[in-house]
Design a protein around this motif. Structure first.
Motif, PDB file in Angstrom:
ATOM      1  N   LEU A 108       0.836  -1.214   0.000  1.00 11.93           N
ATOM      2  CA  LEU A 108       0.000   0.000   0.000  1.00 11.93           C
ATOM      3  C   LEU A 108       0.863   1.254   0.000  1.00 11.93           C
ATOM      4  CD1 LEU A 108      -2.928  -0.780   2.423  1.00 11.93           C
ATOM      5  CD2 LEU A 108      -3.103  -0.064   0.053  1.00 11.93           C
ATOM      6  N   GLY A 154       1.122   4.119  -2.950  1.00  7.02           N
ATOM      7  CA  GLY A 154       0.887   5.523  -2.637  1.00  7.02           C
ATOM      8  C   GLY A 154       2.049   6.393  -3.045  1.00  7.02           C
ATOM      9  N   VAL A 155       3.259   5.911  -2.780  1.00  5.22           N
ATOM     10  CA  VAL A 155       4.448   6.711  -3.039  1.00  5.22           C
ATOM     11  C   VAL A 155       4.637   6.942  -4.541  1.00  5.22           C
ATOM     12  CG1 VAL A 155       6.776   5.753  -3.338  1.00  5.22           C
ATOM     13  CG2 VAL A 155       6.152   6.874  -1.217  1.00  5.22           C
ATOM     14  N   ALA A 179       2.301   7.175  -6.587  1.00  3.30           N
ATOM     15  CA  ALA A 179       1.245   8.080  -7.027  1.00  3.30           C
ATOM     16  C   ALA A 179       1.537   9.524  -6.643  1.00  3.30           C
ATOM     17  CB  ALA A 179      -0.091   7.645  -6.428  1.00  3.30           C
ATOM     18  N   THR A 180       2.260   9.729  -5.536  1.00  2.72           N
ATOM     19  CA  THR A 180       2.392  11.087  -5.019  1.00  2.72           C
ATOM     20  C   THR A 180       3.790  11.690  -5.160  1.00  2.72           C
ATOM     21  OG1 THR A 180       2.818  10.145  -2.845  1.00  2.72           O
ATOM     22  CG2 THR A 180       0.568  10.845  -3.288  1.00  2.72           C
ATOM     23  N   GLY A 191      -2.199   8.977  -1.759  1.00  2.00           N
ATOM     24  CA  GLY A 191      -1.429   7.807  -1.339  1.00  2.00           C
ATOM     25  C   GLY A 191      -1.974   7.241  -0.045  1.00  2.00           C
ATOM     26  N   ALA A 192      -1.616   5.992   0.242  1.00  2.00           N
ATOM     27  CA  ALA A 192      -2.069   5.381   1.490  1.00  2.00           C
ATOM     28  C   ALA A 192      -1.389   6.059   2.677  1.00  2.00           C
ATOM     29  CB  ALA A 192      -1.758   3.895   1.493  1.00  2.00           C
ATOM     30  N   GLU A 249      -0.784   5.629   7.117  1.00  2.00           N
ATOM     31  CA  GLU A 249      -1.013   4.797   8.297  1.00  2.00           C
ATOM     32  C   GLU A 249      -1.020   5.680   9.525  1.00  2.00           C
ATOM     33  OE1 GLU A 249       1.670   1.523   9.081  1.00  2.00           O
ATOM     34  OE2 GLU A 249       0.331   0.698  10.594  1.00  2.00           O
ATOM     35  N   VAL A 283      -5.052   3.775   6.226  1.00  2.00           N
ATOM     36  CA  VAL A 283      -6.188   4.378   5.539  1.00  2.00           C
ATOM     37  C   VAL A 283      -5.811   4.511   4.065  1.00  2.00           C
ATOM     38  CG1 VAL A 283      -7.876   6.243   5.595  1.00  2.00           C
ATOM     39  CG2 VAL A 283      -6.555   5.721   7.642  1.00  2.00           C
ATOM     40  N   PRO A 284      -6.476   3.768   3.175  1.00  2.00           N
ATOM     41  CA  PRO A 284      -6.128   3.832   1.755  1.00  2.00           C
ATOM     42  C   PRO A 284      -6.374   5.229   1.188  1.00  2.00           C
ATOM     43  CG  PRO A 284      -7.675   2.018   2.200  1.00  2.00           C
ATOM     44  CD  PRO A 284      -7.590   2.842   3.438  1.00  2.00           C
TER      45      PRO A 284
END
Lengths: 304, 110
Positions: free
Chosen positions: A133, A137-138, A140-141, B60-61, B63, B75-76
């Motif tokens: 996850l 995320g990384v 994407a951002t 981004g996710a 935590e 939290v996604p």
């Protein structure tokens, strides 16, 4: 890149340490490599699946799906470690006698091969899904190019693997005669620490009382956020600010594993103790989470 | 007979149901914006359970993690999560995003 490496290292460290302990603790069991590798691969596949369905899992069980999944995965690992330890103690004599003929040392009895797979699978799954996850995320951002991020991820993974390998080869230097008892103690504390983590998730989900939010605070001596803190957290279950329930789970697990392991020479007593530990194992984490099938197999096999 | 029995049971039902209504913990909203938490400082009553409604508005996710409150929850991206905290003794409790450890905030219980 280095930020990514550091976080991946932190997330994979626990799994790496657990895998190396399982590898060292299962020396002499034929075919352990395949079963452990199977656990790692299964854990990676499970991590990807959990990461993809993260949102759906989080929304299940009235918003507590993530906590229940984590507690269940950790509870499963604790039960399998307990089974492995008690089984090793009951076969210690044969193992020591046949130590020079490694590979065929253990031919009889219920072999904890499934346990090896499940422990490593659970360890990888637990932190693996979070790593996936995070990496999603990384990418994407972050402003950094994807290649730098991927390199960072691999560096972190390699760092975790290196620390795990260091622990494994360190443990191998212990003479075989003493290795079994050392591993017994290591697995005992590892299981106790994971049990404390497991109940912590159930407290967070409000399924267990905290029994005191913070019993003491030793974060000024050793903080779990630091690398040494994280290693102590995994290996011994060190928590700088433990809750009452975490302490209870830690002590309870130590007793539930150490007593039958110690008594194992005295057969009738030992069988009763193993049965009691099995019951405890089924009763505590599975209450809220575990699939009932696994603890039942555990109890069925050990009482044989 | 049956009505009387029902009437007799009524106080017990009320006794069971009442705390459920009374104990509905106060809710506090917390948003993660990718570079900071909003608000970065949360005031909550001490010795009371509080429900944090966390919304991840970044891509981004995240935590949500707190060593002092024993909480960790992923939290996604774009997701929402509920985290129950407390009852806390008066004091300051730090939290941070475990995936970006420099981004954090504090819960102040008084």
């Amino acid at each position: 890149m280095f930020a990514v490496a550091l976080i991946v290292l932190r997330e994979t460290l626990e799994a790496a340490l657990i895998v190396s302990i399982v590898l060292a603790a299962s020396i002499g069991i034929a075919g352990r490599g395949r079963w452990i590798a199977g656990g790692v691969l299964g854990g990676v596949a499970g991590s990807l699946t959990v990461a993809v369905f993260a949102a759906a899992i989080a929304e299940s069980f009235a918003g507590n799906g993530q906590e229940i999944l984590n507690a269940g995965v950790l509870g499963l690992a604790v039960c399998m470690l307990a089974w492995h330890n008690i089984w090793m103690a009951s076969h210690a004599r044969e193992m020591k006698r046949d130590a020079n003929a490694l590979g065929q040392a253990v031919a009889s009895g219920a072999r904890p091969l499934v346990a090896l797979t499940l422990i490593t699978g659970a360890a990888v799954l637990r932190e693996g899904s979070e790593t996936v996850l995070f990496l999603f995320g990384v990418t994407a951002t972050s402003q950094e190019p994807a290649s730098a991020l991927i390199l960072g991820g691999f560096l972190g993974l390699a760092g975790g693997g290196l620390l795990g390998a260091a622990l494994y080869f360190g443990l191998l230097r212990i003479p075989v005669r003493r290795l079994f008892s050392v591993m017994g103690v290591l697995v005992l504390f590892l299981a106790a620490g994971l049990a404390a983590q497991s109940v912590s998730f159930l407290v967070q989900a409000d399924l267990l009382p905290s029994l005191g939010e913070t019993l003491w605070d030793t974060s000024f001596i050793l903080d779990e956020a630091t690398l040494p803190g994280k290693i102590f957290h995994t290996l011994l279950g060190y928590v700088a600010r433990p809750s009452g329930m975490q302490l209870l789970a830690w002590v309870g697990t130590v007793v539930a594993i150490a007593v039958p392991t110690h008594l194992i020479g005295r057969r009738p007593l030992a069988i009763a103790a193993v049965a009691a530990a099995g019951l405890l194992c089924i009763a505590s984490p599975s209450q809220a989470a575990d699939a009932p099938a696994t603890p039942q197999t555990f109890a069925g096999r050990t009482s044989r | 007979m049956r009505t009387r029995l029902a009437l007799l049971l009524l106080p017990f039902l009320a006794a069971v149901a009442a705390p459920a209504f009374a104990a509905d913990p106060p809710e506090v909203a917390l948003a993660f914006l990718g570079d900071r938490f909003e608000p970065a400082e949360i005031q909550v009553p001490a010795n009371t359970k509080v429900t944090l409604k966390i919304e991840n508005r970044s891509s981004g996710a995240m935590e949500f993690e707190s060593k002092s409150m024993h909480r960790e929850k992923v939290v996604p991206a774009g997701g929402k999560a509920t985290v129950s905290i407390g009852p806390l003794k008066p004091g300051r409790y730090d939290f941070f995003d475990d995936f970006h450890p420099k981004i954090g905030g504090v819960v102040v219980a008084r």
